[in-house]
Design a protein around this motif. Structure first.
Motif, PDB file in Angstrom:
ATOM      1  N   ALA A  47       0.830  -1.203   0.000  1.00  6.73           N
ATOM      2  CA  ALA A  47       0.000   0.000   0.000  1.00  6.73           C
ATOM      3  C   ALA A  47       0.867   1.256   0.000  1.00  6.73           C
ATOM      4  CB  ALA A  47      -0.936   0.005   1.208  1.00  6.73           C
ATOM      5  N   THR A  48       1.983   1.200   0.725  1.00  6.74           N
ATOM      6  CA  THR A  48       2.899   2.340   0.764  1.00  6.74           C
ATOM      7  C   THR A  48       3.552   2.552  -0.592  1.00  6.74           C
ATOM      8  OG1 THR A  48       3.351   1.868   3.105  1.00  6.74           O
ATOM      9  CG2 THR A  48       4.901   3.310   1.958  1.00  6.74           C
ATOM     10  N   PHE A  49       3.928   1.455  -1.247  1.00  7.07           N
ATOM     11  CA  PHE A  49       4.517   1.526  -2.584  1.00  7.07           C
ATOM     12  C   PHE A  49       3.527   2.158  -3.571  1.00  7.07           C
ATOM     13  CE2 PHE A  49       4.878  -0.486  -6.793  1.00  7.07           C
ATOM     14  CZ  PHE A  49       6.171  -0.092  -7.140  1.00  7.07           C
ATOM     15  N   VAL A  88      12.189  -0.210  -8.303  1.00  7.19           N
ATOM     16  CA  VAL A  88      12.834  -1.033  -7.272  1.00  7.19           C
ATOM     17  C   VAL A  88      13.220  -0.161  -6.081  1.00  7.19           C
ATOM     18  CG1 VAL A  88      14.877  -2.398  -6.707  1.00  7.19           C
ATOM     19  CG2 VAL A  88      13.659  -2.809  -8.851  1.00  7.19           C
ATOM     20  N   ILE A  89      13.768   1.014  -6.353  1.00  9.58           N
ATOM     21  CA  ILE A  89      14.156   1.936  -5.277  1.00  9.58           C
ATOM     22  C   ILE A  89      12.926   2.347  -4.465  1.00  9.58           C
ATOM     23  CG2 ILE A  89      15.011   4.256  -4.791  1.00  9.58           C
ATOM     24  CD1 ILE A  89      16.913   3.927  -7.164  1.00  9.58           C
ATOM     25  N   LEU A  90      11.813   2.621  -5.153  1.00  9.81           N
ATOM     26  CA  LEU A  90      10.584   3.004  -4.452  1.00  9.81           C
ATOM     27  C   LEU A  90      10.100   1.875  -3.558  1.00  9.81           C
ATOM     28  CD1 LEU A  90       8.305   5.049  -4.037  1.00  9.81           C
ATOM     29  CD2 LEU A  90       7.157   4.067  -6.032  1.00  9.81           C
ATOM     30  N   TRP A  91      10.155   0.638  -4.055  1.00  9.65           N
ATOM     31  CA  TRP A  91       9.741  -0.526  -3.253  1.00  9.65           C
ATOM     32  C   TRP A  91      10.635  -0.687  -2.026  1.00  9.65           C
ATOM     33  CZ3 TRP A  91       5.704  -3.843  -3.061  1.00  9.65           C
ATOM     34  CH2 TRP A  91       5.863  -4.974  -2.265  1.00  9.65           C
ATOM     35  N   LEU A  92      11.938  -0.522  -2.219  1.00  2.00           N
ATOM     36  CA  LEU A  92      12.874  -0.662  -1.106  1.00  2.00           C
ATOM     37  C   LEU A  92      12.651   0.418  -0.049  1.00  2.00           C
ATOM     38  CD1 LEU A  92      16.171  -1.568  -3.010  1.00  2.00           C
ATOM     39  CD2 LEU A  92      14.683  -3.099  -1.707  1.00  2.00           C
TER      40      LEU A  92
END
Length: 243
Positions: A47-49, A88-92
């Motif tokens: 949800a944050t992603f 990928v950076i956003l997910w991390l």
């Protein structure tokens, strides 16, 4: 049930529609409680992603960087690869936000739940069980720096196991805290939640909590635009006294 007629620290609370039992935390519950807390927080990563993905600045970067790279290098592969890297950076970042949250509390009040919640008057920690398994948890501690003339209790760590959601258990746990607070003479119950915890936020608002403010607890939450929302429930007597 009259909220004023409850005991100081409830040890049982049963829902008529489901075989749940809400009781005071015991040391034998420790591992299952910590697992439920940790798993519940990790569930907010997707949800944050998605929330971060919808931000105007994120969309601008996802559009601008590939176009810039394509114009400079002429490579579609490099342009597409940059978007994958950004995602990928956003997910991390989303995962790191909740990882830090879990670590913070595992090193604070959840290090010793009995000492933090059950060793002093005016606080408590409850565990809901169903079929011998921990189905939900919630805790409550007095607010040390409450505004003058107001006695506040803070609700912590409301979490319901995925398989037991939709059974009214979250509402029952919040009611347990409200009943305890009223019996202990608190004038208000406060709590913090986040904008991505929509199910919890909706539950609190439906139960009479009011939004009193919001803030960013750290740099990652600010970067992802995930503010912490402060809510408050005032008992009728406290509201009338303030008029």
């Amino acid at each position: 049930m009259d909220i004023m007629n409850l005991g100081i620290c409830m040890t049982t609370h049963s829902l008529p529609t489901a075989p749940h039992h809400i009781g005071k935390y015991q040391e034998t519950d420790c591992k299952r409680v910590l697992d439920l807390f940790s798993q519940g927080m990790v569930e907010h990563v997707p949800a944050t992603f998605c929330h971060g993905l919808k931000l105007p600045q994120t969309l601008l970067v996802l559009l601008g960087v590939p176009i810039t790279l394509l114009l400079v290098s002429g490579s579609w592969l490099l342009a597409l690869g940059s978007n994958v890297t950004l995602l990928v950076i956003l997910w991390l970042l989303a995962r790191e936000l909740w990882r830090q949250y879990v670590i913070m509390y595992l090193q604070a009040d959840l290090v010793d739940i009995t000492k933090s919640y059950l060793s002093a008057h005016g606080s408590c920690f409850w565990v809901a069980e169903s079929g011998g398994q921990v189905a939900g948890i919630v805790g409550a501690l007095p607010v040390e720096n409450a505004p003058p003339g107001r006695k506040q209790l803070q609700l912590f760590h409301l979490s319901v196991a995925l398989e037991h959601r939709g059974e009214g258990l979250g509402k029952a746990l919040v009611m347990t805290v409200l009943q305890f607070a009223r019996a202990q003479g608190y004038s208000e119950v406060v709590l913090d939640t986040s904008i991505v915890q929509q199910a919890a936020l909706t539950l609190y608002l439906r139960m009479g909590f009011q939004k009193t403010g919001e803030y960013f607890p750290d740099k990652i939450s600010r970067l992802l635009d995930v503010p912490t929302i402060r809510l408050m429930y005032s008992f009728p007597s406290a509201q009338e006294a303030g008029r």
